[in-house]
Design an enzyme around this catalytic site. Structure first.
Site, PDB file in Angstrom:
ATOM      1  N   GLU A   1      -4.579  -0.750  11.510  1.00  0.00           N
ATOM      2  CA  GLU A   1      -3.149  -0.633  11.247  1.00  0.00           C
ATOM      3  C   GLU A   1      -2.382  -0.158  12.480  1.00  0.00           C
ATOM      4  OE1 GLU A   1      -3.113   1.845   7.714  1.00  0.00           O
ATOM      5  OE2 GLU A   1      -4.715   0.563   6.924  1.00  0.00           O
ATOM      6  N   ARG A   2      -2.966   0.782  13.231  1.00  0.00           N
ATOM      7  CA  ARG A   2      -2.313   1.237  14.465  1.00  0.00           C
ATOM      8  C   ARG A   2      -2.319   0.144  15.523  1.00  0.00           C
ATOM      9  NH1 ARG A   2      -5.451   6.989  13.994  1.00  0.00           N
ATOM     10  NH2 ARG A   2      -3.865   8.122  12.801  1.00  0.00           N
TER      11      ARG A   2
ATOM     12  N   PHE B   1       9.094   4.968   1.429  1.00  0.00           N
ATOM     13  CA  PHE B   1       8.981   4.099   2.603  1.00  0.00           C
ATOM     14  C   PHE B   1       7.871   3.068   2.441  1.00  0.00           C
ATOM     15  CE2 PHE B   1      10.376   8.243   4.699  1.00  0.00           C
ATOM     16  CZ  PHE B   1      11.725   7.930   4.597  1.00  0.00           C
ATOM     17  N   ILE B   2       7.817   2.444   1.267  1.00  0.00           N
ATOM     18  CA  ILE B   2       6.733   1.501   0.974  1.00  0.00           C
ATOM     19  C   ILE B   2       7.149   0.072   1.304  1.00  0.00           C
ATOM     20  CG2 ILE B   2       5.117   0.676  -0.756  1.00  0.00           C
ATOM     21  CD1 ILE B   2       4.913   3.700   0.058  1.00  0.00           C
TER      22      ILE B   2
ATOM     23  N   ARG C   1      25.818 -13.642  32.111  1.00  0.00           N
ATOM     24  CA  ARG C   1      26.976 -12.737  32.160  1.00  0.00           C
ATOM     25  C   ARG C   1      27.463 -12.549  33.597  1.00  0.00           C
ATOM     26  NH1 ARG C   1      31.122 -10.167  31.781  1.00  0.00           N
ATOM     27  NH2 ARG C   1      31.451  -8.250  30.585  1.00  0.00           N
TER      28      ARG C   1
ATOM     29  N   GLU D   1       4.483  10.003   1.133  1.00  0.00           N
ATOM     30  CA  GLU D   1       5.220  10.700   0.082  1.00  0.00           C
ATOM     31  C   GLU D   1       6.348  11.529   0.694  1.00  0.00           C
ATOM     32  OE1 GLU D   1       2.641  12.954  -2.433  1.00  0.00           O
ATOM     33  OE2 GLU D   1       1.420  11.211  -2.976  1.00  0.00           O
ATOM     34  N   PRO D   2       7.392  11.840  -0.089  1.00  0.00           N
ATOM     35  CA  PRO D   2       8.524  12.612   0.436  1.00  0.00           C
ATOM     36  C   PRO D   2       8.124  13.960   1.028  1.00  0.00           C
ATOM     37  CG  PRO D   2       9.087  11.638  -1.683  1.00  0.00           C
ATOM     38  CD  PRO D   2       7.629  11.397  -1.488  1.00  0.00           C
TER      39      PRO D   2
ATOM     40  N   ILE E   1       0.861  -1.178   0.000  1.00  0.00           N
ATOM     41  CA  ILE E   1       0.000   0.000   0.000  1.00  0.00           C
ATOM     42  C   ILE E   1       0.898   1.228   0.000  1.00  0.00           C
ATOM     43  CG2 ILE E   1      -0.245  -0.023   2.529  1.00  0.00           C
ATOM     44  CD1 ILE E   1      -3.100   1.127   2.064  1.00  0.00           C
TER      45      ILE E   1
ATOM     46  N   GLY F   1       4.825  13.124   3.945  1.00  0.00           N
ATOM     47  CA  GLY F   1       4.932  12.159   5.024  1.00  0.00           C
ATOM     48  C   GLY F   1       3.696  11.279   5.051  1.00  0.00           C
TER      49      GLY F   1
END
Length: 326
Positions: A252-253, A166-167, A278, A137-138, A133, A141
């Protein structure tokens, strides 16, 4: 990839035995098909296409969509299991599965025509078609109403011009759900969703981006140079996409929240294991009181985060989770 003790006991009432069986399926798939190769994928900047068809054959793609469209026929908790197991395994090379299954596929299910659903959802479920999706966009955002990509109406369809960045799944994608302005003068009321063929003339992809994390998840820029999109590849009504996208953002969130809760629990588990092994000043790190205080604070945060996310998950399944604060 074991279950972490920070999870609430109430989860036993949230997930059924069927969900737990699916969890085991996802876990086995990641252990066999993903984790042994993940370091190589990170160096390459993407996972191979073959992993998608293997995931489809294993029933990992579209697990919560109706069987009549090729999905797994489960409920949203099946998808939640998928998100949690991928996050817990830190198998970020296949985190694109969740975008494909939990973002793109629901848009097709809820807003597509019957013809679109029968044509595309089974192919997404099998992994034959990989989906992405494209909203960001640059210059805009993630502010959807500020996007500049346009789709001018022409005989038989649209001419798509613009750029996205950023796809997720951008490099491997066969089809991309693109948000574009079909009526630029109308602002947010002039945006439409187009189901774009990634092999169409004028469509091009940038190389996978070099990111700080999730390096094996292919993330790219996409370019549309007068790409023709047939009218039958518009999803939903013209100029109604802003409403669709706002509805989709709820799930989506929630996906992001589920991923973060699982990763927090897993990270705490890894840290505790390391602190037990450790040795400093003649004893294990876990025996130092200050460190134990710090770990207790993180465990409290992990527990309260999980309780909140599970509450939101239940509310979403009831259709009661909204975009406004209550």
């Amino acid at each position: 990839m074991s279950n972490n003790s920070t999870q609430s006991n109430s989860r036993e009432n949230l997930f059924s035995p069927e969900h737990e069986l699916f969890r085991q399926t996802v876990r086995r798939f990641l252990e066999k098909e993903v984790l042994p190769f993940h370091a190589d994928w990170e160096r390459e900047g993407r996972a191979p296409r073959e992993i998608w068809t293997r995931a489809g054959a294993a029933g990992l793609l579209l697990p919560d969509l109706p069987a009549e469209y090729g999905g797994g026929g489960g409920d949203f908790l099946h998808f939640a299991v998928l998100v949690e197991e991928i996050a817990t395994a830190l198998a970020s090379g296949v985190s694109g599965f969740t975008t494909h299954s939990g973002v793109v596929a629901p848009y097709l299910l809820h807003f597509g025509t019957e013809e679109q659903k029968h044509q595309w959802l089974p192919r997404l479920a099998s992994g034959e078609v990989i989906a992405a999706i494209a909203m960001t966009e640059p210059s805009a955002g993630s502010d959807v109403k500020a996007i500049r990509t346009t789709a001018a109406k022409v005989p038989g369809g649209y001419r798509l011009k613009g750029q996205k960045t950023f796809i997720t799944n951008g490099w491997n994608a066969d089809r991309v759900l693109v948000a574009a302005k079909t009526a630029p003068e109308a602002g947010r009321h002039g945006i439409s969703l187009l189901w774009v063929d990634a092999h169409a003339e004028g469509f091009s992809k940038g190389a996978p981006l070099d990111k700080l994390g999730q390096k094996a998840q292919d993330t790219t820029e996409l370019f549309f140079d007068d790409v023709f999109v047939p009218a039958h590849d518009r999803l939903g009504e013209e100029n109604q996409a802003f409403t669709y996208l706002m509805r989709g953002l709820i799930q989506e969130r929630l996906m992001v929240a589920m991923r973060c809760a699982s990763l927090l629990e897993a990270s705490l588990g890894w840290t505790v294991d390391y602190a037990k092994e450790r040795q400093t000043f003649g004893k294990a790190l876990i025996e130092h009181q200050h460190l134990r205080f710090q770990l207790a604070e993180v465990k409290t945060l992990a527990y309260t985060t999980r309780v909140l996310v599970d509450h939101c998950l239940v509310e979403h399944m009831k259709g009661a989770l909204g975009v406004k604060a209550q």
